[in-house]
Design an enzyme around this catalytic site. Structure first.
Site, mmCIF file in Angstrom:
data_model
loop_
_atom_site.group_PDB
_atom_site.id
_atom_site.type_symbol
_atom_site.label_atom_id
_atom_site.label_comp_id
_atom_site.label_asym_id
_atom_site.label_seq_id
_atom_site.Cartn_x
_atom_site.Cartn_y
_atom_site.Cartn_z
ATOM 1 N N ASP A 153 9.676 1.650 -13.124
ATOM 2 C CA ASP A 153 10.676 2.254 -12.234
ATOM 3 C C ASP A 153 11.984 1.451 -12.217
ATOM 4 O O ASP A 153 13.055 2.019 -12.453
ATOM 5 C CB ASP A 153 10.125 2.430 -10.812
ATOM 6 C CG ASP A 153 9.181 3.632 -10.712
ATOM 7 O OD1 ASP A 153 8.725 4.115 -11.754
ATOM 8 O OD2 ASP A 153 8.909 4.078 -9.577
ATOM 9 N N VAL B 43 11.868 10.359 -0.897
ATOM 10 C CA VAL B 43 11.040 9.139 -0.915
ATOM 11 C C VAL B 43 9.556 9.489 -1.021
ATOM 12 O O VAL B 43 9.141 10.580 -0.643
ATOM 13 C CB VAL B 43 11.271 8.243 0.335
ATOM 14 C CG1 VAL B 43 12.675 7.710 0.366
ATOM 15 C CG2 VAL B 43 10.948 8.990 1.603
ATOM 16 N N SER C 121 12.463 6.311 -5.952
ATOM 17 C CA SER C 121 13.580 6.100 -5.018
ATOM 18 C C SER C 121 13.726 4.618 -4.640
ATOM 19 O O SER C 121 14.835 4.076 -4.609
ATOM 20 C CB SER C 121 13.405 6.998 -3.794
ATOM 21 O OG SER C 121 13.106 6.270 -2.660
ATOM 22 N N SER C 122 12.620 3.961 -4.395
ATOM 23 C CA SER C 122 12.696 2.564 -3.956
ATOM 24 C C SER C 122 13.289 1.670 -5.053
ATOM 25 O O SER C 122 14.135 0.813 -4.789
ATOM 26 C CB SER C 122 11.304 2.120 -3.512
ATOM 27 O OG SER C 122 10.986 0.850 -3.961
ATOM 28 N N ALA C 123 12.887 1.909 -6.307
ATOM 29 C CA ALA C 123 13.429 1.088 -7.402
ATOM 30 C C ALA C 123 14.914 1.363 -7.616
ATOM 31 O O ALA C 123 15.700 0.429 -7.843
ATOM 32 C CB ALA C 123 12.657 1.364 -8.689
ATOM 33 N N ALA D 148 7.795 10.390 -3.395
ATOM 34 C CA ALA D 148 7.554 11.640 -4.109
ATOM 35 C C ALA D 148 7.398 11.396 -5.604
ATOM 36 O O ALA D 148 7.338 12.332 -6.392
ATOM 37 C CB ALA D 148 8.708 12.601 -3.843
ATOM 38 N N GLY D 149 7.386 10.120 -6.022
ATOM 39 C CA GLY D 149 7.194 9.801 -7.438
ATOM 40 C C GLY D 149 8.478 9.800 -8.241
ATOM 41 O O GLY D 149 8.442 9.788 -9.466
ATOM 42 N N LEU D 150 9.635 9.794 -7.549
ATOM 43 C CA LEU D 150 10.906 9.836 -8.282
ATOM 44 C C LEU D 150 11.576 8.455 -8.352
ATOM 45 O O LEU D 150 12.735 8.346 -8.754
ATOM 46 C CB LEU D 150 11.860 10.856 -7.646
ATOM 47 C CG LEU D 150 11.336 12.303 -7.578
ATOM 48 C CD1 LEU D 150 12.369 13.228 -6.973
ATOM 49 C CD2 LEU D 150 10.933 12.815 -8.969
#
Ligand code: PMV
Length: 327
Positions: A159, A109, A115-117, A111-113
């Site tokens: 995202d 989380v 995760s939330s989306a 970290a720009g990956l």
């Protein structure tokens, strides 16, 4: 109506174009094969119960209130986007009972990956399937994007789009999001510095630099846009060596606008030395993650080098599989 339903959605990396995209240039975003999985089920008690295994938080949203279970009142902040998705979907049904939502996600989380989306998209798909609502991918995207808007202010929508549709997307603020149909394998190693950062602060930092030195920074931004266009060419020609080289140049432009940091530099240089075609920070920078594009036989070596340089490596590749209802 089903008793239980499960859906998954992928994480993302920005291949090239972050930051310059804020100033009108395009960016290329990839879905990667690290997936958030969400299980939704009926519960006899009213309310929306949400649990995130990885974050170690859970609680019940009921009648406008949040009743924490694990993680205290702060859990509300983490669970709010999922609640926003659920509230929108449930508002159209006359549910007498409640629903339970369980999130299991290996995506790091903040970290720009994305995760939330990925979690929002998988939640929307799992809940629609549970309630017997037939929805298109476009509708899942719309619901997840609305939830992200409520929680994160004014996000670009890239995202939730990449988590919904998978594959490779072209994104430019003034244009519609476009899926790029390249049937190409992109073996990647992600290196997570573990350092949390704020996207907003880093975007503001670039904005400030631009206003102080417009003649210089505008050229850097334009060069960033050119890199994206050349990268499309490299993808078309399946020329991973040139793509790696373009990623390296992009990283140096991102350094020029001040969004790299010591930790990212260590990982990027370690990956290049271990034989990657190219390596760069991905997302906002200032911490978070970098990516390295590498020949398949060198992925292990690049991952080891990233670990030795203090990062947490994840070997991954592009996936064309967007959101999927699994059960
Ligand atoms: O690290 P992320 O996933 O928050 O990506 C930020 C990408 C930026 O270009 C820096 C900001 C943006 O809104 O496009």
């Amino acid at each position: 109506m089903k008793k239980r339903s499960r859906a998954s959605a992928p994480a993302k990396v920005i291949l090239v174009g972050e930051h310059f995209v804020v100033h009108g240039e395009p960016a290329i975003v990839l879905a990667i094969d690290i997936r958030a999985t969400v299980t939704a089920e009926m519960r006899p008690e009213p309310g929306i119960h949400i649990e995130s295994e990885n974050l170690g938080v859970s609680g019940l949203f009921k009648g406008g209130e949040f009743i924490p279970e694990r993680g205290g009142l702060e859990a509300k902040r983490d669970l709010e986007p999922i609640h926003a998705v659920a509230a929108e979907i449930i508002s159209g049904c006359h549910l007498k009972n409640g629903v339970g939502i369980n999130v299991s996600s290996p995506i790091p989380v903040a970290a720009g990956l994305g995760s939330s989306a990925a979690v929002s998209v998988a939640s929307a798909a799992a809940l629609c399937s549970l309630l017997g609502r037939e929805v298109s991918s476009d509708e899942i995207f719309r619901i997840a994007f609305n939830a992200e808007r409520i929680v994160h202010g004014n996000p670009s929508g890239i995202d939730p789009a990449i988590s919904t549709y998978g594959g490779i997307l072209w994104y430019r603020r003034s244009e519609a999001i476009r899926r790029l149909e390249f049937d190409i394998d992109l073996p990647l190693v992600i290196g997570n510095t573990g350092r949390r950062r704020s996207t907003g602060d880093l975007v503001a930092k670039v904005g400030m630099l631009r206003s102080r030195y417009p003649d210089i920074i505008d050229n850097v931004i334009r060069a960033g846009g050119e890199i994206v266009k050349r990268s499309i060419q490299a993808l078309k020609e399946e020329d991973l060596e040139s793509l790696g080289e373009l990623m390296n140049i992009d990283h140096e432009l991102l350094c020029a606008v001040g969004v790299s940091c010591e930790e990212l530099e260590r990982l990027v240089h370690a990956a290049r030395k271990a034989g990657a075609y190219g390596a760069k920070l991905t997302g906002a920078g200032g911490g978070g993650c970098m990516i390295a594009l590498a020949p398949p036989e060198k992925l292990g070596k690049v991952a080891d080098a990233i670990r030795r340089a203090g990062g947490d490596p994840i070997i991954t590749r592009k996936t064309d599989v967007g959101v999927v209802i699994e059960e």
